[in-house]
Design a protein around this motif. Structure first.
Motif, PDB file in Angstrom:
ATOM      1  N   ASN A   1      15.125  19.657 -32.077  1.00 47.76           N
ATOM      2  CA  ASN A   1      16.098  19.773 -30.991  1.00 47.76           C
ATOM      3  C   ASN A   1      15.556  19.105 -29.738  1.00 47.76           C
ATOM      4  O   ASN A   1      15.276  19.755 -28.731  1.00 47.76           O
TER       5      ASN A   1
ATOM      6  N   THR B   1      15.429  25.655 -38.222  1.00 51.32           N
ATOM      7  CA  THR B   1      15.877  24.481 -37.473  1.00 51.32           C
ATOM      8  C   THR B   1      14.744  23.530 -37.143  1.00 51.32           C
ATOM      9  O   THR B   1      14.989  22.388 -36.783  1.00 51.32           O
TER      10      THR B   1
ATOM     11  N   ALA C   1      21.971  19.445 -31.090  1.00 52.48           N
ATOM     12  CA  ALA C   1      21.542  20.844 -31.175  1.00 52.48           C
ATOM     13  C   ALA C   1      21.038  21.344 -29.830  1.00 52.48           C
ATOM     14  O   ALA C   1      21.309  22.493 -29.437  1.00 52.48           O
TER      15      ALA C   1
ATOM     16  N   SER D   1      19.717  15.859 -27.751  1.00 49.90           N
ATOM     17  CA  SER D   1      20.272  15.928 -29.097  1.00 49.90           C
ATOM     18  C   SER D   1      21.448  16.891 -29.118  1.00 49.90           C
ATOM     19  O   SER D   1      21.628  17.726 -28.223  1.00 49.90           O
TER      20      SER D   1
ATOM     21  N   ASP E   1      19.355  15.662 -35.745  1.00 45.11           N
ATOM     22  CA  ASP E   1      19.480  17.093 -36.034  1.00 45.11           C
ATOM     23  C   ASP E   1      19.751  17.360 -37.502  1.00 45.11           C
ATOM     24  O   ASP E   1      19.227  18.309 -38.078  1.00 45.11           O
TER      25      ASP E   1
END
Length: 697
Positions: free
Chosen positions: A510, A506, A516, A514, A256
C-alpha cells in the motif's frame, strides 16, 4: 466529388488513425480521377470505364495496404485472396477495440468502401444532377459515423467541410468569382455549415449516447469462456495447490492486485457476465466514465503452469498488451483473454490520479454497465439486513458498508477450512450464521447488499500483490494469493476496488498514492453509519461532473438546432418568395422599365438552371446559349421583340409591348417546368440569382 470521398475516408480516423488512412484512401481517389480523365480523352474507353476504375483502384489498394503480399511490387494470389477477405474486414473491425491495430485484414475495408463510392460517383455524374453524385461521399461519411460518431467541434468541422464541397458543386465552372461579393460568400458558407451541422446534431444529440454499430455486431465476437475463475478460487486455496506459482512480474511501481475477470450478473447460483470480448486494438484508452487525470504504468508478466484457462492477469484500465498473439479484452470488466498463452507479455495500463478527499466526497455512477443488474428477490433473511440505515447511495455509504463487513465478519484462520460457495444458501449462512466466510463470500455478499441500497457494484476475481520482489526484481504470485473483491462505480472515476474482508493478508504494497492507500485514508475519514449525513442534493452525475470539471469545448446544440431549423425554413420558403416578390416588382414598373424587368426576369430564370450569362449578352444571345433547355426559344423571342420595340425603336413602350415581354417570360417559365423535378428544385432554391448579375448594356 472525390474530395468528399476522401473526407469520408478520413472520418474513420478514430478507428485506425489518420496516418494509416490518408494514403490508401487518397490514392484510390487519385487513380479514379486519372482513369476518368483518360476515358474523356480516349472516348473508346468510356464503355469500359467502371471496370478500369475498379482494376486501377484495387491495384492502388494492393500497393498501399497489401505490400507484404506482392512480389517485386506485383500482385500475387495472396493479394487477390486478401482483397476478397477485405469484404468481411468491416465485421472484424467491429470486433476490435479502437483505435484498432492498422493491420491490412482490418484496414482494407475503408479504401474498398472508398473505391465503391468512386465508381458510383463517376457514373452518377453522367446520369444525374451534380448533387445526386455527392450521395456516395455522404454515404461513406454516414458509415464512418456508425463506427464512431463525431462530436462537438469535430462534427462541426466535418459539416463545414462537406458544406464547402456542396457550395463548390453548386457554383458552375463559368462563374466569375471576382464578382461574388464577400457577404454572399459568407452567407453561403454559413448556411451550408449550419444545415450540415443540424443534420449531424440530430443524429447525435447532446446528452444521449451516440449509436454505434459495434454494440450490435460485437456481440458475435468469439468468446472462449471456460470454467469461471470464481469457481477455481477454492481449489487454488487448497493445501495441495496453494504454493504453486501462477505468474511472476516485474514493474517499476508496486501494484495492489491483479485481476482475472469481473462478474456482474447473479442468478442466485452463479456469477457471470455477458459483455462481449473484443480484439485488442493498438491502444485502449480509458472510457468516457473516467474524467480524472491518469498516469501510465507498465509491467512485464511471465505466466507459469498454474495459470490455467485463457485468462491473463491484468489491471483495471489496460492500454496495450505486447508480445501476445491476438489478445482479446472485455473493456467493461477489463478481462484479458488469449487463444494461446505467451511465454511472457508486456502490459501497460492507466492509473487514475486522485486523493482520499476526492474519493470520499464522490458520487456514484448508477449508469455503469452491470453495476445495478437485477439479482432476483433476495432471501428474506438477507433482505431484512439494513446496515446502511436507508442512507442515500454515495461513496461514503459504499465505504461505510465495507467497514460494516470488516467489523462484523472475518476470514477463517489459516488452520481452519475455508467455507466455499457463493449462492444464496451459502451467503445466508455467512451473513446470518457463522459470520466467517471466504473472500468470494465477502465480495458476493457486499455486492448483494450494495445493490439493495442502490450502490452500483460488481464482483472481481484475481490475486493480491506479493509483499516484496526477489533478488532479481520479480514478484512471485502463487495460488495462495488468489482473492475476490467488490468494485463500486464512482462518478468521474470509473470502477474502484474495495476490500470488505478485513482479515485478508495485504502485505506492504500500500505505497503512497496506490488505490489501497487512498482507500485506507478515505475509510479512516468516513464516520459511523448513523453519523453520515445525507447530502442536501444528489452528488453530481457523470454528465454534471463532466460539465463542471472539464474545460472541454461544448457546443450548445439546442440553440444551434433551433437557429439551424429557422435558417433552413427561411431558405426553403424565403428564396422562392423573394423571387416571386422580385418578379412582381419588376412587372409593376411602367413603360420601358417593365420591359427591361421582363428581360432581367427571363435572364435570371435561365441563369438559375445553369446557363452562363455575360455582360454583353443580348436576348437572342441568351436564347442561343439556352438552346439545350427545351421550348424556351419562343418565349425568349417574344422578349427580344419587346426589348427591340421599347429600347431601339425610338418610340414609347406601349402596354402591348410590356404585355408581349411578360408573355414571353411566362412562356419561358412554362418551358422550364418540363425539366426534371430535381433541377427545378435546385433552381428554385439557388441563391446566385438574388445577387445582381453582370450589368447589361
Amino acid at each position: 466529388m472525390l474530395a468528399g470521398i476522401v473526407l469520408g475516408g478520413l472520418c474513420f480516423a478514430p478507428v485506425f488513425g489518420v496516418q494509416h488512412l490518408w494514403l490508401p484512401v487518397a490514392l484510390v481517389c487519385l487513380v479514379s480521377f486519372l482513369v476518368t480523365e483518360a476515358c474523356r480523352r480516349w472516348t473508346g474507353l468510356l464503355g469500359w470505364r467502371p471496370l478500369v476504375v475498379v482494376a486501377a483502384g484495387l491495384l492502388a489498394i494492393t500497393e498501399s495496404v497489401l505490400q507484404a503480399t506482392t512480389l517485386a511490387g506485383l500482385p500475387t494470389l495472396s493479394s487477390i485472396r486478401a482483397l476478397g477477405d477485405g469484404l468481411t474486414a468491416w465485421r472484424l473491425t467491429l470486433e476490435s477495440t479502437w483505435p484498432a491495430r492498422p493491420e491490412p485484414e482490418l484496414l482494407i475495408f475503408v479504401p474498398l468502401l472508398a473505391l465503391v463510392a468512386c465508381v458510383l460517383t463517376i457514373e452518377l455524374l453522367d446520369r444525374a444532377p451534380p448533387l445526386v453524385a455527392l450521395l456516395p461521399a455522404l454515404a461513406v461519411i454516414g458509415v464512418s459515423q456508425l463506427y464512431v460518431a463525431a462530436e462537438g467541434l469535430t462534427a462541426v468541422l466535418i459539416a463545414i467541410a462537406f458544406g464547402l464541397l456542396v457550395i463548390a458543386v453548386l457554383i458552375p465552372d463559368h462563374f466569375e468569382y471576382r464578382k461574388l461579393t464577400p457577404w454572399a460568400t459568407t452567407a453561403a458558407v454559413t448556411l451550408a455549415a449550419v444545415i450540415c451541422g443540424t443534420f449531424v446534431s440530430t443524429i447525435d444529440p447532446h446528452g444521449r449516447t451516440p449509436y454505434s454499430l459495434q454494440r450490435v455486431q460485437s456481440a458475435s465476437a468469439p468468446t472462449t469462456r471456460q470454467t469461471s475463475p470464481l469457481d477455481e478460487l477454492a481449489g487454488r486455496l487448497s493445501p495441495s495447490a496453494r504454493d504453486k506459482v501462477v505468474f511472476k512480474y516485474q514493474t517499476p511501481k508496486p501494484v495492489d492486485r491483479w485481476r482475472l475477470v469481473a462478474l456482474d450478473s447473479f442468478d442466485g447460483v452463479n456469477w457471470t457476465t455477458d459483455h462481449p470480448l473484443l480484439r485488442m486494438g493498438s491502444q485502449l484508452a480509458p472510457g468516457p466514465e473516467v474524467r480524472v487525470e491518469t498516469e501510465s504504468q507498465s509491467a512485464t508478466i511471465r505466466p507459469e503452469d498454474a495459470l490455467e484457462g485463457p485468462w491473463l492477469p491484468g489491471q483495471l484500465l489496460p492500454e496495450t498488451v505486447g508480445n501476445a498473439v491476438d489478445p482479446q479484452v472485455e473493456p467493461i470488466g477489463s478481462t484479458l483473454v488469449v487463444p494461446e498463452r505467451p511465454d511472457y507479455y508486456k502490459l501497460t495500463w492507466a492509473e487514475p490520479i486522485i486523493d482520499a478527499a476526492y474519493l470520499g466526497s464522490a458520487g456514484l455512477d448508477s449508469t455503469a454497465p452491470g453495476g445495478l443488474n437485477d439479482m432476483g428477490p433476495l432471501p428474506p433473511e438477507i433482505a431484512d439486513l439494513n446496515p446502511l440505515q436507508d442512507k442515500r447511495a454515495t461513496m461514503q455509504t459504499a465505504i461505510a458498508l465495507e467497514k460494516w463487513f470488516r467489523k462484523n465478519y472475518r476470514l477463517p484462520d489459516a488452520s481452519s477450512p475455508s467455507p466455499t460457495g457463493y449462492s444464496w444458501p451459502q451467503l445466508r449462512t455467512f451473513l446470518k450464521g457463522q459470520k466467517i466466510g471466504s473472500s468470494e463470500q465477502f465480495a458476493a455478499a457486499y455486492v448483494a447488499l450494495a445493490r439493495q441500497n442502490s450502490i452500483p457494484a460488481r464482483l472481481v476475481v484475481g490475486f493480491r500483490a506479493p509483499e516484496k520482489p526477489d533478488a532479481a526484481g520479480w514478484y512471485t504470485v502463487t495460488n495462495a494469493d488468489a482473492y475476490a473483491w467488490p468494485e463500486v462505480a464512482v462518478a468521474g472515476l470509473g470502477w474502484w476496488p474495495l476490500d470488505p474482508a478485513a482479515g485478508a493478508k495485504t502485505g506492504n504494497t500500500n505505497s503512497a498514492g496506490s488505490a489501497a492507500s487512498i482507500t485506507d485514508q478515505a475509510r479512516a475519514a468516513v464516520p459511523e453509519i448513523n453519523k453520515i449525513q445525507d447530502p442536501e442534493q444528489q452528488p453530481p452525475s457523470a454528465d454534471d461532473a463532466d460539465d463542471a470539471n472539464s474545460g472541454a469545448f461544448h457546443i450548445p446544440l439546442t440553440p444551434v438546432f433551433g437557429v439551424s431549423a429557422a435558417l433552413l425554413l427561411l431558405w426553403l420558403a424565403g428564396v422562392p418568395l423573394l423571387k416571386q416578390f422580385r418578379a412582381g416588382r419588376r412587372r409593376r414598373r411602367g413603360g420601358s422599365a417593365a420591359v427591361v424587368g421582363a428581360w432581367a426576369e427571363a435572364r435570371d430564370r435561365i441563369r438559375a438552371h445553369g446557363i452562363p450569362v455575360t455582360a454583353g449578352m443580348t436576348v437572342r444571345d441568351l436564347a442561343h446559349a439556352a438552346r439545350d433547355l427545351p421550348d424556351t426559344g419562343p418565349g425568349l423571342a417574344n422578349v427580344a421583340r419587346a426589348v427591340d420595340q421599347a429600347l431601339w425603336s425610338g418610340g414609347p413602350a406601349t402596354p402591348d409591348t410590356v404585355g408581349q415581354a411578360w408573355t414571353g417570360v411566362h412562356a419561358v417559365r412554362r418551358a422550364l417546368r418540363s425539366r426534371p423535378w430535381l433541377d427545378r428544385l435546385q433552381a428554385a432554391l439557388e441563391l446566385r440569382t438574388l445577387v445582381p448579375g453582370p450589368r447589361q448594356k
